[in-house]
Design a protein around this motif. Structure first.
Motif, PDB file in Angstrom:
ATOM      1  N   GLY A  89      14.785  21.159  -5.566  1.00 11.77           N
ATOM      2  CA  GLY A  89      14.182  21.554  -6.829  1.00 11.77           C
ATOM      3  C   GLY A  89      13.528  20.410  -7.571  1.00 11.77           C
ATOM      4  O   GLY A  89      12.981  20.601  -8.646  1.00 11.77           O
ATOM      5  N   LYS A  90      13.570  19.218  -7.000  1.00 15.45           N
ATOM      6  CA  LYS A  90      12.964  18.065  -7.656  1.00 15.45           C
ATOM      7  C   LYS A  90      11.463  18.057  -7.405  1.00 15.45           C
ATOM      8  O   LYS A  90      11.017  18.458  -6.338  1.00 15.45           O
ATOM      9  N   PRO A  91      10.670  17.590  -8.380  1.00 12.04           N
ATOM     10  CA  PRO A  91       9.224  17.526  -8.128  1.00 12.04           C
ATOM     11  C   PRO A  91       8.897  16.464  -7.074  1.00 12.04           C
ATOM     12  O   PRO A  91       9.564  15.430  -6.982  1.00 12.04           O
ATOM     13  N   ASN A  92       7.888  16.747  -6.278  1.00 16.17           N
ATOM     14  CA  ASN A  92       7.435  15.824  -5.241  1.00 16.17           C
ATOM     15  C   ASN A  92       6.113  15.205  -5.665  1.00 16.17           C
ATOM     16  O   ASN A  92       5.196  15.910  -6.078  1.00 16.17           O
ATOM     17  N   PHE A  93       6.029  13.884  -5.531  1.00 11.17           N
ATOM     18  CA  PHE A  93       4.788  13.162  -5.804  1.00 11.17           C
ATOM     19  C   PHE A  93       4.417  12.375  -4.564  1.00 11.17           C
ATOM     20  O   PHE A  93       5.253  11.685  -3.984  1.00 11.17           O
ATOM     21  N   PHE A  94       3.147  12.473  -4.173  1.00 11.20           N
ATOM     22  CA  PHE A  94       2.644  11.782  -2.990  1.00 11.20           C
ATOM     23  C   PHE A  94       1.587  10.775  -3.420  1.00 11.20           C
ATOM     24  O   PHE A  94       0.646  11.118  -4.139  1.00 11.20           O
ATOM     25  N   LEU A  95       1.763   9.537  -3.004  1.00 11.87           N
ATOM     26  CA  LEU A  95       0.814   8.478  -3.283  1.00 11.87           C
ATOM     27  C   LEU A  95       0.323   7.920  -1.955  1.00 11.87           C
ATOM     28  O   LEU A  95       1.048   7.953  -0.970  1.00 11.87           O
ATOM     29  N   VAL A  96      -0.891   7.410  -1.929  1.00 13.90           N
ATOM     30  CA  VAL A  96      -1.472   6.858  -0.710  1.00 13.90           C
ATOM     31  C   VAL A  96      -1.685   5.362  -0.901  1.00 13.90           C
ATOM     32  O   VAL A  96      -2.236   4.931  -1.914  1.00 13.90           O
ATOM     33  N   TRP A  97      -1.226   4.577   0.079  1.00 14.66           N
ATOM     34  CA  TRP A  97      -1.472   3.135   0.095  1.00 14.66           C
ATOM     35  C   TRP A  97      -2.225   2.804   1.388  1.00 14.66           C
ATOM     36  O   TRP A  97      -1.631   2.693   2.454  1.00 14.66           O
ATOM     37  N   PRO A  98      -3.562   2.629   1.311  1.00 20.21           N
ATOM     38  CA  PRO A  98      -4.356   2.417   2.524  1.00 20.21           C
ATOM     39  C   PRO A  98      -4.446   0.959   2.974  1.00 20.21           C
ATOM     40  O   PRO A  98      -5.030   0.683   4.013  1.00 20.21           O
ATOM     41  N   LEU A  99      -3.872   0.043   2.211  1.00 24.38           N
ATOM     42  CA  LEU A  99      -3.995  -1.380   2.531  1.00 24.38           C
ATOM     43  C   LEU A  99      -2.761  -1.883   3.267  1.00 24.38           C
ATOM     44  O   LEU A  99      -1.783  -1.160   3.447  1.00 24.38           O
ATOM     45  N   GLN A 100      -2.795  -3.130   3.651  1.00 24.16           N
ATOM     46  CA  GLN A 100      -1.657  -3.727   4.341  1.00 24.16           C
ATOM     47  C   GLN A 100      -0.486  -3.926   3.383  1.00 24.16           C
ATOM     48  O   GLN A 100      -0.659  -4.054   2.172  1.00 24.16           O
ATOM     49  N   ALA A 101       0.711  -3.963   3.938  1.00 26.88           N
ATOM     50  CA  ALA A 101       1.930  -4.080   3.140  1.00 26.88           C
ATOM     51  C   ALA A 101       1.909  -5.322   2.249  1.00 26.88           C
ATOM     52  O   ALA A 101       2.377  -5.283   1.106  1.00 26.88           O
ATOM     53  N   GLN A 154      -0.359  -6.544   0.635  1.00 24.02           N
ATOM     54  CA  GLN A 154      -1.199  -6.351  -0.535  1.00 24.02           C
ATOM     55  C   GLN A 154      -0.578  -5.411  -1.566  1.00 24.02           C
ATOM     56  O   GLN A 154      -1.166  -5.169  -2.616  1.00 24.02           O
ATOM     57  N   PHE A 155       0.591  -4.876  -1.276  1.00 28.60           N
ATOM     58  CA  PHE A 155       1.285  -3.998  -2.226  1.00 28.60           C
ATOM     59  C   PHE A 155       1.891  -4.900  -3.297  1.00 28.60           C
ATOM     60  O   PHE A 155       2.990  -5.421  -3.152  1.00 28.60           O
ATOM     61  N   GLY A 156       1.155  -5.081  -4.373  1.00 30.25           N
ATOM     62  CA  GLY A 156       1.540  -6.057  -5.387  1.00 30.25           C
ATOM     63  C   GLY A 156       1.939  -5.444  -6.715  1.00 30.25           C
ATOM     64  O   GLY A 156       2.310  -4.268  -6.796  1.00 30.25           O
ATOM     65  N   GLN A 157       1.818  -6.245  -7.758  1.00 29.38           N
ATOM     66  CA  GLN A 157       2.304  -5.878  -9.080  1.00 29.38           C
ATOM     67  C   GLN A 157       1.665  -4.591  -9.605  1.00 29.38           C
ATOM     68  O   GLN A 157       2.359  -3.743 -10.168  1.00 29.38           O
ATOM     69  N   LEU A 158       0.361  -4.420  -9.439  1.00 31.20           N
ATOM     70  CA  LEU A 158      -0.304  -3.217  -9.929  1.00 31.20           C
ATOM     71  C   LEU A 158       0.197  -1.969  -9.192  1.00 31.20           C
ATOM     72  O   LEU A 158       0.413  -0.924  -9.809  1.00 31.20           O
ATOM     73  N   ALA A 159       0.421  -2.083  -7.891  1.00 28.93           N
ATOM     74  CA  ALA A 159       0.930  -0.943  -7.119  1.00 28.93           C
ATOM     75  C   ALA A 159       2.349  -0.586  -7.559  1.00 28.93           C
ATOM     76  O   ALA A 159       2.674   0.597  -7.732  1.00 28.93           O
ATOM     77  N   MET A 161      -2.981   5.900  -6.701  1.00 31.93           N
ATOM     78  CA  MET A 161      -2.281   4.674  -7.109  1.00 31.93           C
ATOM     79  C   MET A 161      -2.977   3.972  -8.274  1.00 31.93           C
ATOM     80  O   MET A 161      -2.328   3.456  -9.157  1.00 31.93           O
ATOM     81  N   GLY A 162      -4.299   3.947  -8.269  1.00 38.59           N
ATOM     82  CA  GLY A 162      -5.030   3.225  -9.303  1.00 38.59           C
ATOM     83  C   GLY A 162      -5.234   4.000 -10.586  1.00 38.59           C
ATOM     84  O   GLY A 162      -5.716   3.469 -11.571  1.00 38.59           O
ATOM     85  N   GLY A 163      -4.839   5.257 -10.612  1.00 39.03           N
ATOM     86  CA  GLY A 163      -5.108   6.079 -11.787  1.00 39.03           C
ATOM     87  C   GLY A 163      -3.891   6.410 -12.617  1.00 39.03           C
ATOM     88  O   GLY A 163      -3.933   7.316 -13.436  1.00 39.03           O
ATOM     89  N   LEU A 164      -2.794   5.709 -12.424  1.00 38.41           N
ATOM     90  CA  LEU A 164      -1.560   6.072 -13.096  1.00 38.41           C
ATOM     91  C   LEU A 164      -1.288   5.283 -14.369  1.00 38.41           C
ATOM     92  O   LEU A 164      -0.463   5.666 -15.165  1.00 38.41           O
ATOM     93  N   LEU A 165      -1.925   4.174 -14.537  1.00 39.78           N
ATOM     94  CA  LEU A 165      -1.609   3.336 -15.699  1.00 39.78           C
ATOM     95  C   LEU A 165      -2.449   3.658 -16.890  1.00 39.78           C
ATOM     96  O   LEU A 165      -3.491   4.174 -16.853  1.00 39.78           O
TER      97      LEU A 165
END
Length: 156
Positions: A34-46, A48-53, A152-156
């Motif tokens: 019953g929990k909501p599901n959220f899917f995010l896409v990270w197309p770059l290399q691991a 590069q998953f930095g502070q903004l992500a 990912m870039g549209g959440l802040l």
């Protein structure tokens, strides 16, 4: 690049996402279905998953702390978000699983259309085809489990 060459052959992703949504990594959740599901896409290399992500990911958790968050990627390790799991959040990384996505979509759409779609996809050769394949995986997960895609870039 190497990132694109391996994207079509990873075959474990869908099961990781299914396990997360069914409560596997989130053992102890009262009602994981019953929990909501959220899917995010990270197309770059691991690397590069930095502070903004992380800030984008945490924006989801701040507003929906009891949700299932699945980050679909080609390079993030399955245990990338274990620290969140230890804190009681359900956040997992999953890679592309073409066969799993094709099975899910075939159950929702006439199979000849899905087969033609995936046959036409061909090999992942550039950024555009990689993003297309990542979004196919998200669509398959949404069809199977419900939930929202968040950029990912549209959440802040």
């Amino acid at each position: 690049t190497e990132l694109y060459r391996g994207a079509r052959t990873r075959l474990f992703g869908g099961e990781v996402a299914a396990s997360a949504i069914a409560g596997g990594p989130c053992a102890g959740a009262e009602d994981p279905g019953g929990k909501p599901n959220f899917f995010l896409v990270w197309p770059l290399q691991a690397a590069q998953f930095g502070q903004l992500a992380y800030a984008s990911l945490e924006a989801v958790l701040f507003n929906h702390p009891a949700s299932n968050v699945v980050v679909v990627s080609t390079d993030l390790p399955v245990n990338a978000f274990d620290a969140y799991l230890r804190e009681g959040y359900c956040v997992v990384s999953t890679s592309i699983d073409v066969a799993h996505a094709e099975r899910i979509l075939s159950a929702a759409v006439p199979e000849p259309l899905v087969a033609a779609f995936f046959h036409g996809l061909g090999a992942v050769q550039d950024e555009a085809s990689l993003l297309f394949l990542l979004n196919c995986m998200v669509l398959a997960l949404q069809v199977r489990y419900g939930g929202a895609f968040l950029p990912m870039g549209g959440l802040l």
